[in-house]
Design an enzyme around this catalytic site. Structure first.
Site, PDB file in Angstrom:
ATOM      1  N   ALA A   4      -1.992 -50.887 -23.091  1.00 39.90           N
ATOM      2  CA  ALA A   4      -2.148 -52.049 -22.216  1.00 39.90           C
ATOM      3  C   ALA A   4      -1.998 -53.328 -23.027  1.00 39.90           C
ATOM      4  O   ALA A   4      -2.498 -53.436 -24.147  1.00 39.90           O
ATOM      5  CB  ALA A   4      -3.516 -52.006 -21.548  1.00 39.90           C
ATOM      6  N   ARG A  15       0.603 -44.093 -33.923  1.00 46.92           N
ATOM      7  CA  ARG A  15       0.557 -42.695 -34.332  1.00 46.92           C
ATOM      8  C   ARG A  15       1.531 -41.886 -33.491  1.00 46.92           C
ATOM      9  O   ARG A  15       2.008 -42.336 -32.453  1.00 46.92           O
ATOM     10  CB  ARG A  15      -0.854 -42.107 -34.209  1.00 46.92           C
ATOM     11  N   HIS A  39      17.310 -65.816 -21.446  1.00 49.16           N
ATOM     12  CA  HIS A  39      18.022 -67.084 -21.306  1.00 49.16           C
ATOM     13  C   HIS A  39      18.551 -67.525 -22.668  1.00 49.16           C
ATOM     14  O   HIS A  39      17.845 -67.444 -23.672  1.00 49.16           O
ATOM     15  CB  HIS A  39      17.095 -68.159 -20.734  1.00 49.16           C
ATOM     16  N   ARG A  78      10.860 -53.787 -29.984  1.00 47.14           N
ATOM     17  CA  ARG A  78      11.754 -52.848 -30.676  1.00 47.14           C
ATOM     18  C   ARG A  78      11.640 -51.469 -30.060  1.00 47.14           C
ATOM     19  O   ARG A  78      10.676 -51.160 -29.372  1.00 47.14           O
ATOM     20  CB  ARG A  78      11.354 -52.712 -32.146  1.00 47.14           C
TER      21      ARG A  78
END
Length: 196
Positions: free
Chosen positions: A171, A194, A124, A177
């Site tokens: 999780a 990693r 929004h 990004r």
């Protein structure tokens, strides 16, 4: 007349576009009207072996693409919404319980989304302090989840993100990004921990 020319013609007329939107979408509930949902299997592209559970909320109006590939599954109480952009799901992919996918989103093949995941390409607008947020509209940036990705429970993937192939998102992560291929990303905001 092919679909793309028809889509361009409708998009060129604000009045016609508004009329069709009123006929197709319930403005209060922000989902396709009941009679549109009845014919959804006719315009959605579903592989014969794909499974979408009855309790899934399919907000897929016909003016955007919804594609699901071979042997893919959308589990109970998920929500798929392509009202602002296409949703394309590859082969052998599983969208878990209570997950939400808001287009434009492309999910590859052999992808596993655990339960409670949100993948949203929608945001929004809110920069104009003189207007209410709900008056400022929305923007979209496509989300791409490449092949062979596992996303853990309750993760959130935000607009414009690309998750590279053979990656794992932990999780609860919030992915803001791009995640390179063969990476394990975790945290809020998610960072690559990693290589795999």
């Amino acid at each position: 007349m092919d679909k793309e020319r028809l889509r361009q013609r409708i998009g060129g007329s604000a009045r016609l576009k508004r009329l069709l939107d009123l006929l197709i979408m319930n403005q209060k509930l922000t989902r396709p009207r009941w009679y549109v949902r009845l014919v959804a299997p006719l315009y959605q592209q579903r592989a014969w072996s794909a499974k979408i559970y009855r309790s899934v909320r399919m907000d897929t109006p016909p003016y955007r693409r919804f594609v699901i590939g071979k042997h893919s599954v959308v589990e109970s109480y998920a929500c798929i919404n392509n009202a602002v952009g296409d949703v394309v799901i590859g082969d052998h992919t599983r969208i878990g319980l209570h997950s939400t996918v808001i287009g434009p989103v492309r999910i590859g093949s052999h992808v596993n989304l655990a339960q409670g995941i949100t993948i949203s390409a929608l945001n929004h607008n809110f920069c104009d302090g003189g207007k209410r947020i709900d008056e400022q509209g929305v923007t979209t940036k496509e989300v791409i989840v490449e092949d062979d990705v596992w996303i853990g429970a309750n993760a959130v993937v935000l607009p414009g993100v690309r998750i590279g192939s053979h990656s794992v998102i932990a999780a609860g992560a919030v992915v803001t990004r791009d995640v390179p291929p063969r990476s394990l990303a975790a945290g809020v905001p998610a960072q690559v921990k990693r290589k795999i």
